[in-house]
Scaffold this active site. Structure first.
Site, short mmCIF file in Angstrom:
data_model
loop_
_atom_site.label_atom_id
_atom_site.label_comp_id
_atom_site.label_asym_id
_atom_site.label_seq_id
_atom_site.Cartn_x
_atom_site.Cartn_y
_atom_site.Cartn_z
N GLU A 122 1.07 -1.13 0.02
CA GLU A 122 -0.17 0.16 0.17
C GLU A 122 0.75 1.28 -0.09
OE1 GLU A 122 -2.74 -0.59 3.23
OE2 GLU A 122 -4.14 -1.43 2.04
N GLU A 143 -5.34 -8.15 -1.37
CA GLU A 143 -6.11 -8.02 -0.28
C GLU A 143 -7.46 -7.79 -0.39
OE1 GLU A 143 -4.61 -5.47 2.98
OE2 GLU A 143 -2.53 -5.90 2.58
C1 BG6 Z 1 -4.63 -2.89 4.72
C2 BG6 Z 1 -3.39 -3.21 5.30
O1 BG6 Z 1 -4.69 -1.53 4.48
O2 BG6 Z 1 -5.86 -3.27 5.26
C3 BG6 Z 1 -3.35 -4.62 6.17
O3 BG6 Z 1 -2.34 -3.73 4.31
C4 BG6 Z 1 -4.63 -4.51 7.09
O4 BG6 Z 1 -1.99 -4.70 6.84
C5 BG6 Z 1 -5.65 -4.30 6.21
O5 BG6 Z 1 -4.59 -5.28 8.15
C6 BG6 Z 1 -7.09 -4.05 6.90
O6 BG6 Z 1 -7.08 -3.30 7.85
P1 BG6 Z 1 -7.36 -3.19 9.43
O7 BG6 Z 1 -7.21 -1.98 10.06
O8 BG6 Z 1 -8.89 -3.86 9.58
O9 BG6 Z 1 -6.44 -4.54 10.04
#
Ligand code: BG6
Length: 489
Positions: free
Chosen positions: A193, A387
């Site tokens: 990111e 993701e």
């Molecule tokens: C992304 C990141 O922004 O979102 C992850 O790359 C992160 O590291 C994921 O865990 C979800 O966000 P959160 O705050 O719910 O863990």
């Protein structure tokens, strides 16, 4: 002939994690403190402030975290104990039929402070064991070099990525791991990111925001150094590992104009540029035409070294990967709009047509199809969804089972839209669900914002057996993978 509305034959299904959110063992194997090891969780802090640190780290918090006597709880130092349980976890991924597993290397296991000349053998050996275990289970590793876990020492002693020397430290780390794992890892991502520096400069480029003058300058200077580091790492990777594939990774939030008023459409375009600026540089190998105006308006004057532009041009990434969780809307005049404040992590305006998760993230599967089309039309490079996932609370039934139909629905709807995008002509080669096993949240540092198909018996304060168990979604995803995405019932 290509089958219409189907996934390619060797589509890479899997899950994604980051070292700082799963490993734990932060005081084992010679590991140093990373940027993420400083985040604390305190149940007495009101819930709405749990992600304050994520957006704004203070000097006092860093100092306190460095004190070995500190009694505060830093969840990312404990993770879910993947450091000791990786064999069990990988066996569960294999049982689901994972073709790939996206993970990151803790830079601080290999170079504890970041500026050492020689790597830490214990750290390197740990990842050898993890990769061997994945390969034994026919799971292809996809490795992020840097996922919010730069050595803390580089932040406190060098001002993070603002300091050009950090490019060299990163390259030493990158070439060390390319050489070490050249027969085991073919797919790499340089920075997780990379475009999120606009939201959280501390964990992205190592700026402690408090009292920092000219933050915009710092963010873009740090990003420039990351672009150069990424391009040089791509060059090195191709040389050391013939046939390797290197990707950039951005956070993609689908943006819609709040209305069809031309001012809203313009505001939306501008906000999208602020986000896609990063992949524009990494995928096309040059600063985009709109950058001059962007920098002028932000008062940014980049310091580039001779040859930087040539390096960017010569070594763009091979593929573009991204995270996708939500969409948002943009208005030129958000002041009086309902839902303009505080309902989305990135400060967008709520879309009245979409539902939200319990954490205020607006769920928009169709936005994923749009995102895939937009990115493919923009870059013409293979895409990878690094993701996507739903973080939410789960209830454990008296018999230990967990009926997470909401997670299944979320996943089904997103896979359907991936199929549509592939039918649209998009070259999508893989998908990794975020947090296939419950992990520590990046933003709030809690575990009860659960993403997993696998439950971890652990609470937000780190208490519990840490035993793993299969949720209903575990069996559903297994079926999806076995049918290569055709059985979504
Ligand atoms: C992304 C990141 O922004 O979102 C992850 O790359 C992160 O590291 C994921 O865990 C979800 O966000 P959160 O705050 O719910 O863990």
């Amino acid at each position: 002939m290509k089958e219409f509305n189907a996934f390619p034959e060797h589509f890479m299904w899997g899950g994604a994690t980051a070292a700082n959110q799963i490993e734990g063992g932060s005081d084992e194997g010679g590991k140093g403190l990373s940027a993420s090891d400083v985040y604390l969780f305190d149940p007495n802090t009101p819930k709405e402030h749990w992600s304050d640190q994520w957006f704004m780290m203070t000097h006092a918090q860093v100092k306190e975290a460095q004190d070995p006597q500190s009694k505060r709880f830093y969840p990312k130092r404990f993770g879910i104990d993947f450091y000791h349980r990786y064999e069990e976890d990988i066996a569960l991924f294999a049982e689901m039929g994972f073709k790939c597993f996206r993970m990151s290397l803790a830079w601080t296991r290999i170079f504890p402070n970041g500026d050492e000349l020689e790597p830490n053998e214990e750290g390197l050996a740990f990842y050898d064991r993890v990769f061997d275990c994945l390969i034994k289970h026919n799971i292809t590793p996809i490795v992020s070099l840097s996922h919010y876990e730069m050595p803390l020492h580089l932040i406190t002693e060098y001002e993070g990525w603002i300091d050009r020397r950090v490019v060299d430290f990163y390259l030493r780390f990158a070439t060390t791991v390319f050489k070490r794992y050249r027969t085991k890892v073919k797919y790499w991502m340089t920075f997780n990111e990379i475009n999120c520096v606009k939201h959280h400069p501390y964990v992205s480029v190592g700026i402690i925001e408090e009292g920092y003058e000219h933050l915009e300058q710092g963010k873009y200077q740090g990003a420039h150094h990351q672009f150069v580091a990424s391009a040089l790492a791509t060059k090195a990777c191709h040389k050391i590992i013939p046939g390797s594939q290197v990707g950039c990774m951005i956070s993609y939030q689908m943006l819609y104009p709040y209305s069809c008023h031309p001012d809203d459409v313009q505001a939306c375009l501008e906000q999208q540029r602020v986000s896609l600026f990063f992949s524009d540089v990494q995928a096309t190998g040059r600063y985009p035409a709109y950058a001059d105006r962007l920098f002028k308006e932000k008062g940014v004057v980049l310091k580039k070294e001779v040859g930087d532009d040539e390096i960017l041009a010569q070594y763009p990434v091979d593929f573009v990967s991204f995270s996708y969780y939500m969409s948002s809307t943009v208005s030129a005049h958000p002041e009086n709009l309902e839902g303009a404040q505080g309902n989305l992590i990135t400060g967008g305006i709520k879309n009245p047509y979409l539902p939200s998760s319990d954490w205020g993230w607006q769920i928009d599967p169709k936005g994923l199809r749009l995102a895939l089309n937009q990115l493919y039309e923009r870059y013409h490079k293979p895409l990878f969804i690094a993701e996507n996932g739903l973080g939410t609370g789960d209830t454990v039934n008296p018999d230990g089972s967990i009926d997470d139909d909401y997670r299944i629905d979320y996943l089904r709807q997103h896979i359907e839209q991936m199929k549509e995008a592939i039918a649209d002509g998009v070259d999508l080669f893989g998908y990794t669900w975020w947090g296939p096993i419950d992990i520590i949240s990046a933003s709030t540092n809690q575990i009860t914002k659960r993403y997993g198909f696998i439950h971890v018996d652990q609470d937000d304060c780190g208490q519990g057996t840490r035993n793993r168990s299969r949720k209903k979604s575990f069996f559903w995803y297994k079926k999806v993978i076995a049918s290569n995405g055709s059985d979504l019932a």
